[in-house]
Motif scaffolding. Structure first.
Motif, PDB file in Angstrom:
ATOM      1  N   CYS A   1      44.703  44.698  49.385  1.00  9.69           N
ATOM      2  CA  CYS A   1      44.207  44.331  48.040  1.00  9.69           C
ATOM      3  C   CYS A   1      43.299  45.431  47.476  1.00  9.69           C
TER       4      CYS A   1
ATOM      5  N   CYS B   1      37.551  44.272  47.780  1.00 16.16           N
ATOM      6  CA  CYS B   1      38.176  43.125  48.454  1.00 16.16           C
ATOM      7  C   CYS B   1      38.750  43.540  49.807  1.00 16.16           C
TER       8      CYS B   1
ATOM      9  N   CYS C   1      41.879  36.673  45.223  1.00 18.35           N
ATOM     10  CA  CYS C   1      42.021  36.322  46.645  1.00 18.35           C
ATOM     11  C   CYS C   1      41.069  35.176  47.007  1.00 18.35           C
TER      12      CYS C   1
ATOM     13  N   CYS D   1      37.956  39.621  46.126  1.00 16.88           N
ATOM     14  CA  CYS D   1      38.152  39.651  44.674  1.00 16.88           C
ATOM     15  C   CYS D   1      38.361  38.214  44.198  1.00 16.88           C
TER      16      CYS D   1
HETATM   17 ZN   LIG Z   1      41.720  40.650  46.755  1.00 19.73          ZN
END
Ligand SMILES: [Zn+2]
Ligand SMILES: [Zn+2]
Length: 402
Positions: free
Chosen positions: A154, A149, A175, A172
């Protein structure tokens, strides 16, 4: 009857997830193990020209590896390169091909060619990429690759792509959907009698055991990931209306439903539910938008399904749902006909003049039943009278003779 049928292995995932790198490594390891003449004769290395436009005539990974490849823009271009000696095809960028790629891959597998291919399952808008639903339906081996990500700080495993200005980035699930909890989709698929339901029962029991170990209060609005809600189609009354029962007799409680809104309403009232399961989702009406909505709401979801109907065609919304999954568990049964190969297809029977006969292509798709109407068979033993011809079968047959 061929005893070693071909198969399709799909390396898939979001942008920058290392799909090409995995393909290049596979090709190189084989190239190093066999002699050059054999490789040239039996192997085809192909790329779609739009799959990394910058490196013409080469499959290249974002970390700088590459390998020579023939460029093919359409299925028709690809079939031109196939000879009677072709045993393996490595194909980069299957998501960019036209509709004909699906019958061509099917026909190649039927003459025992092994195909390893790479593709992006979802567009940056989160929709299935071109013919990926159909390709994922005929895939035998699923190899999902996770990116990393790009959201700053992250770095979680990424299964979605987004467009940022003029380039694409991995994201991801959390997110991408901007949810508090991490949504997740596991799909268990395979023919009838491949113990798919048993997987759902085992997973649900595992969640419930965790809950017994760590009991929590049910506060309004509090999501406890270990409380489950398992849904089934209300017309599936094979064993018990309010239970899901596997063919070997294991069971869990289930909620029979008729429509998507019943699921949404149930989850609105039961806010403590944090794990959602669906048994035999091919029977549901419009399950694709429902699964998308539940992912957007942050639910971990576990699904069992038949990806193909008895005719060997994509079952309802299942092909599209496959493109949303971050894990696909492919189950096999035993072929009851040749008793030699693993079964990946469901064969339906009808009784004609007291004799068990394969059901016709034009028979109704949905017929809830058990061993009296269905059995599991391998690709070679699957038989559907009156199924229309695949034009590539004939093209490839001619190549085998010449
Ligand atoms: Zn993420
Ligand atoms: Zn068989």
């Amino acid at each position: 009857m061929p005893l070693n049928p071909g198969w399709i292995e799909l390396i898939y995932g979001c942008v920058k997830s290392g799909k090409s790198r995995a393909l290049i490594d596979k090709i190189n390891s084989i190239k190093n193990a066999i002699d050059e003449e054999k490789f040239e004769k039996e192997f085809l290395v192909v790329k779609h020209p739009l799959d990394d436009k910058e490196t013409q005539g080469k499959i290249s990974s974002f970390d700088g590896k590459n390998i020579d490849a023939i460029e093919c823009e359409t299925a028709k271009d690809l079939v031109e390169h196939v000879t009677k000696h072709t045993k393996f095809i490595f194909l980069s960028g299957v998501h960019l091909f036209d509709r004909d790629i699906v019958p061509l891959l099917k026909a190649l597998v039927d003459i025992n060619v092994i195909i390893v291919t790479t593709g992006i399952n979802l567009t940056a808008k989160g929709e299935p990429y071109n013919y990926m639903p159909q390709i994922m339906t005929i895939t035998d081996v699923y190899d999902i690759r996770a990116g990393e990500c790009f959201t700053s700080g992250c770095g979680e495993n990424a299964y979605r792509s987004i467009k940022v200005n003029d380039h694409f980035e991995p994201r991801c699930m959390k997110c991408y959907y901007k949810t508090e909890k991490t949504p997740d989709l596991v799909v268990v698929t395979g023919p009838m009698f491949s113990q798919k339901t048993l997987e759902l029962i085992a997973k649900t029991k595992e969640k419930e055991r965790k809950l017994e170990l760590n009991p929590v209060k049910n506060e309004d609005g509090f999501m406890n990931k270990d409380i489950s809600a398992i849904f089934k189609w209300s017309e599936d009354k094979r064993y018990d209306l309010e239970k899901i029962v596997s063919h070997d007799g294991n069971s869990i409680n289930a909620i029979p439903i008729e429509s998507n809104s019943q699921v949404i309403n149930y989850l609105k009232i039961n806010k403590q539910v944090g794990f959602v399961g669906f048994d035999e989702i091919q029977f549901f009406k419009d399950p694709y938008p429902l699964i998308k909505e539940l992912l957007e709401r942050g639910y971990p979801i576990y699904i069992t399904c038949l990806k193909e109907d008895f005719r060997g065609e994509g079952f309802g919304d299942v092909p599209k749902i496959l493109t949303l999954a971050n894990i696909i568990i492919s189950k096999e049964a035993y072929c009851t006909r040749c008793q030699k190969q693993p079964a990946t297809k469901t064969q339906r029977f009808i009784i004609k003049n007291g004799i068990k006969t394969p059901a016709n292509y034009n028979d109704p798709v949905i017929l809830v039943g058990g061993k009296e109407s269905y059995t599991s068979v391998c690709r070679s033993c699957h038989w559907v009278p009156e199924k229309s011809e695949n034009k590539y079968d004939n093209i490839l047959k001619l190549k085998q003779i010449n």
